[in-house]
Write a protein that holds these residues in place. Structure first.
Motif, short mmCIF file in Angstrom:
data_model
loop_
_atom_site.label_atom_id
_atom_site.label_comp_id
_atom_site.label_asym_id
_atom_site.label_seq_id
_atom_site.Cartn_x
_atom_site.Cartn_y
_atom_site.Cartn_z
N THR A 147 -4.32 -6.12 -6.35
CA THR A 147 -5.56 -5.35 -6.45
C THR A 147 -5.95 -4.71 -5.12
O THR A 147 -6.43 -3.57 -5.10
CB THR A 147 -6.71 -6.25 -6.93
OG1 THR A 147 -6.75 -7.44 -6.12
CG2 THR A 147 -6.50 -6.64 -8.38
N HIS A 150 -3.55 -1.58 -4.54
CA HIS A 150 -3.45 -0.55 -5.56
C HIS A 150 -4.75 -0.30 -6.35
O HIS A 150 -4.91 0.77 -6.92
CB HIS A 150 -2.33 -0.92 -6.55
CG HIS A 150 -1.02 -1.19 -5.89
ND1 HIS A 150 -0.26 -0.21 -5.29
CD2 HIS A 150 -0.33 -2.37 -5.72
CE1 HIS A 150 0.84 -0.75 -4.78
NE2 HIS A 150 0.83 -2.05 -5.03
N HIS A 151 -5.61 -1.28 -6.38
CA HIS A 151 -6.86 -1.13 -7.14
C HIS A 151 -8.02 -1.70 -6.33
O HIS A 151 -8.75 -2.58 -6.80
CB HIS A 151 -6.75 -1.84 -8.50
CG HIS A 151 -5.57 -1.39 -9.32
ND1 HIS A 151 -5.55 -0.17 -9.98
CD2 HIS A 151 -4.39 -1.99 -9.57
CE1 HIS A 151 -4.40 -0.05 -10.63
NE2 HIS A 151 -3.67 -1.13 -10.39
N TRP A 153 -10.77 -0.63 -5.69
CA TRP A 153 -12.10 -0.41 -6.26
C TRP A 153 -12.62 -1.62 -7.03
O TRP A 153 -13.84 -1.81 -7.14
CB TRP A 153 -12.08 0.82 -7.19
CG TRP A 153 -11.14 0.68 -8.35
CD1 TRP A 153 -9.82 1.04 -8.40
CD2 TRP A 153 -11.46 0.13 -9.64
NE1 TRP A 153 -9.29 0.76 -9.64
CE2 TRP A 153 -10.27 0.20 -10.42
CE3 TRP A 153 -12.61 -0.39 -10.21
CZ2 TRP A 153 -10.21 -0.25 -11.73
CZ3 TRP A 153 -12.56 -0.84 -11.52
CH2 TRP A 153 -11.37 -0.77 -12.26
N LEU A 154 -11.70 -2.44 -7.54
CA LEU A 154 -12.14 -3.64 -8.24
C LEU A 154 -12.93 -4.57 -7.31
O LEU A 154 -13.99 -5.08 -7.66
CB LEU A 154 -10.94 -4.38 -8.82
CG LEU A 154 -10.22 -3.72 -10.00
CD1 LEU A 154 -8.94 -4.47 -10.34
CD2 LEU A 154 -11.15 -3.67 -11.21
#
Length: 221
Positions: A147, A150-151, A153-154
Motif C-alpha cells: 500500500t 502503490h496505494h 492514498w489508503l
C-alpha cells in the motif's frame, strides 16, 4: 502467584515494557527513514504498537501504578508522533495532519494534568480509542510495501480520518470539562460516592478526593 505492586511502585513488569517501547522508538524512526515502506519497517511498527496491549495486560495483572499511568501514554504519543514525523520527513504524507494530531495530543496532556490537580482522572472515551486505532492503522498502511508504494492514498485518507476523530474526541473532552460536577464527582463521575477515586480511599477527614491511579487503557485519547 504473581507479584502485585502498589500505586507508588516504579520497577514493574508493565513499566519495563513501556520503557522498552519508549527507548526503541528512535530505532523505528531510523528504520522508517532509511528503508521507507518495507516489511522491516512494518514489522517494527506492529511490534512496538502492539506492545501497548502487553503492558496494559501486565498492569491489570500486577497492579496499576501512578508511574505507569504517566509513562504509558507518554510512550504511546512519542511512538505515534515519531513514526508520523519520520514518514512526513520523507514526503510520503503531508505535515498538516501530523501537526494537527501533535497539537491535539499536547492539549490533551495539559488538560489531563490540570484536572489531575483537582483529583480527577480522565478515562478515554470510545471515540478517542477509535482515533488511536485509526492512526495506528494509517501508519501501518503507509509502511506496508503493497500500500505504501502503490496505494499511498489508503494510508493518507485514513490519517485524515484520524485527524477528524481527534478533533471530535477532543471536543467531547472540552464539553466534559464545562459540565458541572455530578453528585458522585467531577468529569465522567470518576470519584465514588464515598469520596474516593477509582477505589483508592481518601484519608479520613479529607475535604476532597485524592488523585486516582488511572488505568492504562483509560490513559489513551
Amino acid at each position: 502467584m504473581s507479584a502485585t505492586f502498589g500505586p507508588s511502585a516504579v520497577a514493574t513488569p508493565a513499566n519495563g515494557v513501556t520503557v522498552a517501547r519508549l527507548l526503541a522508538t528512535p530505532l523505528l524512526v531510523v528504520v522508517v527513514v532509511e528503508r521507507g515502506p518495507s516489511w522491516g519497517a512494518l514489522f517494527a511498527w506492529v511490534v512496538l504498537a502492539g506492545s501497548d496491549g502487553i503492558d496494559g495486560w501486565l498492569a491489570r495483572r500486577h497492579g496499576v501504578t501512578t508511574s505507569g499511568a504517566f509513562l504509558d501514554p507518554l510512550a504511546d504519543k512519542v511512538l505515534v508522533l515519531g513514526a508520523l514525523g519520520a514518514i512526513a520527513v520523507q514526503g510520503w504524507i503531508s505535515w498538516v495532519p501530523v501537526v494537527l494530531i501533535a497539537t491535539r495530543e499536547v492539549a490533551m496532556s495539559v488538560y489531563r494534568a490540570r484536572v489531575a490537580r483537582r483529583g480527577v482522572s480522565v478515562p478515554a472515551r470510545p471515540l478517542a480509542k477509535l482515533k488511536t486505532a485509526t492512526q495506528d492503522l494509517a501508519v501501518g498502511l503507509v509502511l506496508m510495501p503493497w500500500t505504501g508504494l502503490h496505494h499511498i492514498w489508503l494510508g493518507t485518507d485514513l490519517l485524515w480520518a484520524a485527524v477528524a476523530l481527534a478533533g471530535l474526541s477532543g471536543g467531547q473532552y472540552l464539553l466534559d470539562s464545562r459540565r458541572p460536577p455530578s453528585p458522585s464527582g467531577a468529569l465522567s463521575g470518576v470519584p465514588s460516592p464515598s469520596g474516593a477515586l477509582s477505589g483508592v480511599p481518601s484519608p479520613s477527614g479529607a475535604s476532597g478526593p485524592i488523585v486516582a491511579v488511572t488505568a492504562r487503557e483509560g490513559a489513551l485519547g
